[in-house]
Design an enzyme around this catalytic site. Structure first.
Site, PDB file in Angstrom:
ATOM      1  N   HIS A 140      93.255  31.529  53.454  1.00  0.00           N
ATOM      2  CA  HIS A 140      92.582  31.654  54.201  1.00  0.00           C
ATOM      3  C   HIS A 140      91.241  31.403  54.288  1.00  0.00           C
ATOM      4  O   HIS A 140      90.096  31.586  54.998  1.00  0.00           O
ATOM      5  CB  HIS A 140      93.311  32.128  56.293  1.00  0.00           C
ATOM      6  CG  HIS A 140      93.997  31.623  56.681  1.00  0.00           C
ATOM      7  ND1 HIS A 140      94.708  32.757  57.692  1.00  0.00           N
ATOM      8  CD2 HIS A 140      95.054  30.466  56.429  1.00  0.00           C
ATOM      9  CE1 HIS A 140      95.932  32.730  58.150  1.00  0.00           C
ATOM     10  NE2 HIS A 140      96.033  31.179  57.665  1.00  0.00           N
TER      11      HIS A 140
ATOM     12  N   LEU B 240     102.358  47.262  63.840  1.00  0.00           N
ATOM     13  CA  LEU B 240     101.787  48.489  64.907  1.00  0.00           C
ATOM     14  C   LEU B 240     102.922  48.036  65.945  1.00  0.00           C
ATOM     15  O   LEU B 240     103.324  49.748  66.662  1.00  0.00           O
ATOM     16  CB  LEU B 240     100.527  47.897  65.524  1.00  0.00           C
ATOM     17  CG  LEU B 240     100.039  49.276  65.874  1.00  0.00           C
ATOM     18  CD1 LEU B 240     100.644  51.036  65.651  1.00  0.00           C
ATOM     19  CD2 LEU B 240      98.614  49.368  66.057  1.00  0.00           C
TER      20      LEU B 240
ATOM     21  N   ASP C 113      89.355  39.044  53.235  1.00  0.00           N
ATOM     22  CA  ASP C 113      88.198  40.710  52.774  1.00  0.00           C
ATOM     23  C   ASP C 113      89.253  40.726  51.925  1.00  0.00           C
ATOM     24  O   ASP C 113      90.433  40.444  50.929  1.00  0.00           O
ATOM     25  CB  ASP C 113      88.690  41.994  53.681  1.00  0.00           C
ATOM     26  CG  ASP C 113      90.310  42.563  54.447  1.00  0.00           C
ATOM     27  OD1 ASP C 113      90.595  42.274  55.128  1.00  0.00           O
ATOM     28  OD2 ASP C 113      91.165  42.824  52.646  1.00  0.00           O
TER      29      ASP C 113
HETATM   30  N1  APR Z   1      98.826  48.829  61.144  1.00  0.00           N
HETATM   31  C1  APR Z   1     100.136  47.597  61.189  1.00  0.00           C
HETATM   32  N2  APR Z   1      99.746  46.813  62.149  1.00  0.00           N
HETATM   33  C2  APR Z   1      98.692  46.696  63.303  1.00  0.00           C
HETATM   34  C3  APR Z   1      97.581  48.016  63.013  1.00  0.00           C
HETATM   35  C4  APR Z   1      98.091  48.620  61.561  1.00  0.00           C
HETATM   36  N3  APR Z   1      97.055  50.013  62.111  1.00  0.00           N
HETATM   37  N4  APR Z   1      96.563  46.962  63.898  1.00  0.00           N
HETATM   38  C5  APR Z   1      97.208  46.137  64.347  1.00  0.00           C
HETATM   39  N5  APR Z   1      98.281  45.546  63.911  1.00  0.00           N
HETATM   40  C6  APR Z   1      98.961  44.663  64.494  1.00  0.00           C
HETATM   41  C7  APR Z   1      98.745  44.039  65.434  1.00  0.00           C
HETATM   42  O1  APR Z   1      99.705  44.791  66.848  1.00  0.00           O
HETATM   43  C8  APR Z   1      99.004  42.734  65.219  1.00  0.00           C
HETATM   44  O2  APR Z   1      99.785  42.083  65.503  1.00  0.00           O
HETATM   45  O3  APR Z   1      98.128  43.494  63.504  1.00  0.00           O
HETATM   46  C9  APR Z   1      98.319  41.749  64.350  1.00  0.00           C
HETATM   47  C10 APR Z   1      96.648  41.537  64.351  1.00  0.00           C
HETATM   48  O4  APR Z   1      97.576  40.376  64.971  1.00  0.00           O
HETATM   49  P1  APR Z   1      95.773  39.258  64.898  1.00  0.00           P
HETATM   50  O5  APR Z   1      94.706  39.968  65.056  1.00  0.00           O
HETATM   51  O6  APR Z   1      96.849  38.391  65.451  1.00  0.00           O
HETATM   52  O7  APR Z   1      95.556  38.978  63.701  1.00  0.00           O
HETATM   53  P2  APR Z   1      96.043  37.991  61.787  1.00  0.00           P
HETATM   54  O8  APR Z   1      98.339  37.849  62.485  1.00  0.00           O
HETATM   55  O9  APR Z   1      95.784  38.269  61.036  1.00  0.00           O
HETATM   56  O10 APR Z   1      95.755  36.723  62.579  1.00  0.00           O
HETATM   57  C11 APR Z   1      95.631  35.736  62.045  1.00  0.00           C
HETATM   58  O11 APR Z   1      94.538  34.366  62.792  1.00  0.00           O
HETATM   59  O12 APR Z   1      92.552  33.999  63.884  1.00  0.00           O
HETATM   60  C12 APR Z   1      93.139  33.577  62.871  1.00  0.00           C
HETATM   61  O13 APR Z   1      92.677  32.490  60.870  1.00  0.00           O
HETATM   62  C13 APR Z   1      92.588  34.437  61.639  1.00  0.00           C
HETATM   63  O14 APR Z   1      94.065  34.973  59.266  1.00  0.00           O
HETATM   64  C14 APR Z   1      94.048  34.805  61.170  1.00  0.00           C
HETATM   65  C15 APR Z   1      94.892  33.724  61.464  1.00  0.00           C
END
Ligand code: APR
Length: 230
Positions: A106, A199, A91
């Site tokens: 990414h 979180l 985003d």
């Molecule tokens: N504040 C802080 N952290 C948060 C919040 C919040 N409000 N809400 C969720 N989280 C945390 C969750 O606890 C989790 O550890 O954000 C993290 C999101 O993890 P993922 O959904 O796995 O996202 P991400 O780590 O960015 O994924 C990495 O995986 O699928 C691929 O390419 C995609 O870039 C992505 C990569």
């Protein structure tokens, strides 16, 4: 000048209303990664993939940056700190929050890529299968997103910055996907102080010197304000 490398993930955009991937009901609970985030899935059914990113592009277009994005931009603007902001997110909320530059390892929803000649251009809100490349005219336009199995962008610059970092901070990422999940180990080896703001504890939390848990809109401004007060 203190060198800081920041890595953000989907969690930093969660409070702006954009879904994360691995939380309850997240994107990977609604869609199969192999269908919408791999080159094989794109070859098998390009329409499904283009529709998936059109949906995410439309959602991202109406989302607003939150206090966490804005706090990082404030830190980047402070001359006492040399900040490299690396995001796994596609985003544009870091840019909307005032950050510049932003390293999208990414890829990005607002960028289109030609699979034939590697030309990049600003993606329209809605992309179509077989869209022509404005440079080579081949019907080879695709979302400029790094899919599983593809090489993330800017890796040399990121590794160089990690080797020289005084601080490495991971924000809102589950630590499930490499190479990003391995950045903390490199930062540790180069003697950086490492901090996780999330979180809840990520799967890589034990590798960090320090970790604070709570919503990004609370933890990130608190961390930045404390840093700027030093
Ligand atoms: N504040 C802080 N952290 C948060 C919040 C919040 N409000 N809400 C969720 N989280 C945390 C969750 O606890 C989790 O550890 O954000 C993290 C999101 O993890 P993922 O959904 O796995 O996202 P991400 O780590 O960015 O994924 C990495 O995986 O699928 C691929 O390419 C995609 O870039 C992505 C990569």
């Amino acid at each position: 000048m203190k060198k800081i490398v920041i890595l953000t993930g989907a969690g930093i955009s969660a409070e702006s209303g954009l879904g994360t991937f691995r939380d309850e009901g997240g994107l990977w609970a609604q869609h199969r990664i192999e269908d919408v985030a791999t080159p094989e899935g794109y070859a098998r059914n390009p329409q499904l993939v283009v529709d998936f990113y059109n949906m995410r592009r439309a959602e991202a277009a109406t989302a607003q940056p939150n206090a966490a994005h804005q706090a990082i931009a404030k830190l980047q603007a402070d001359p006492r700190f040399d900040v490299m902001l690396v995001t796994q997110n596609v985003d544009g909320l870091h840019e909307a929050g005032g950050s510049d530059p932003v390293i999208h390892m990414h890829g990005a929803l607002n960028s289109a890529l030609c699979a034939a000649c590697d030309h990049r251009w600003a993606a329209p809100l809605e992309m179509h299968v077989g869209q022509a490349c404005p440079s080579c005219n081949q019907p080879a336009a695709r979302p400029d997103i790094v899919w599983f199995g593809e090489m993330p962008y800017f890796m040399d610059e990121i590794y160089d910055a990690l080797a020289a970092a005084d601080h490495f901070v991971a924000i809102g990422t589950s630590g499930e996907v490499y190479p990003a999940a391995g950045f903390v180990q490199i930062a540790n080896q180069s003697g950086a102080q490492t901090l996780e703001l999330n979180l809840e504890p990520s799967s890589g939390v034990s590798a960090f010197d320090d970790a604070r848990f709570g919503p990004a809109t609370q933890e990130v401004p608190a961390w930045v304000d404390a840093l700027l007060a030093t």
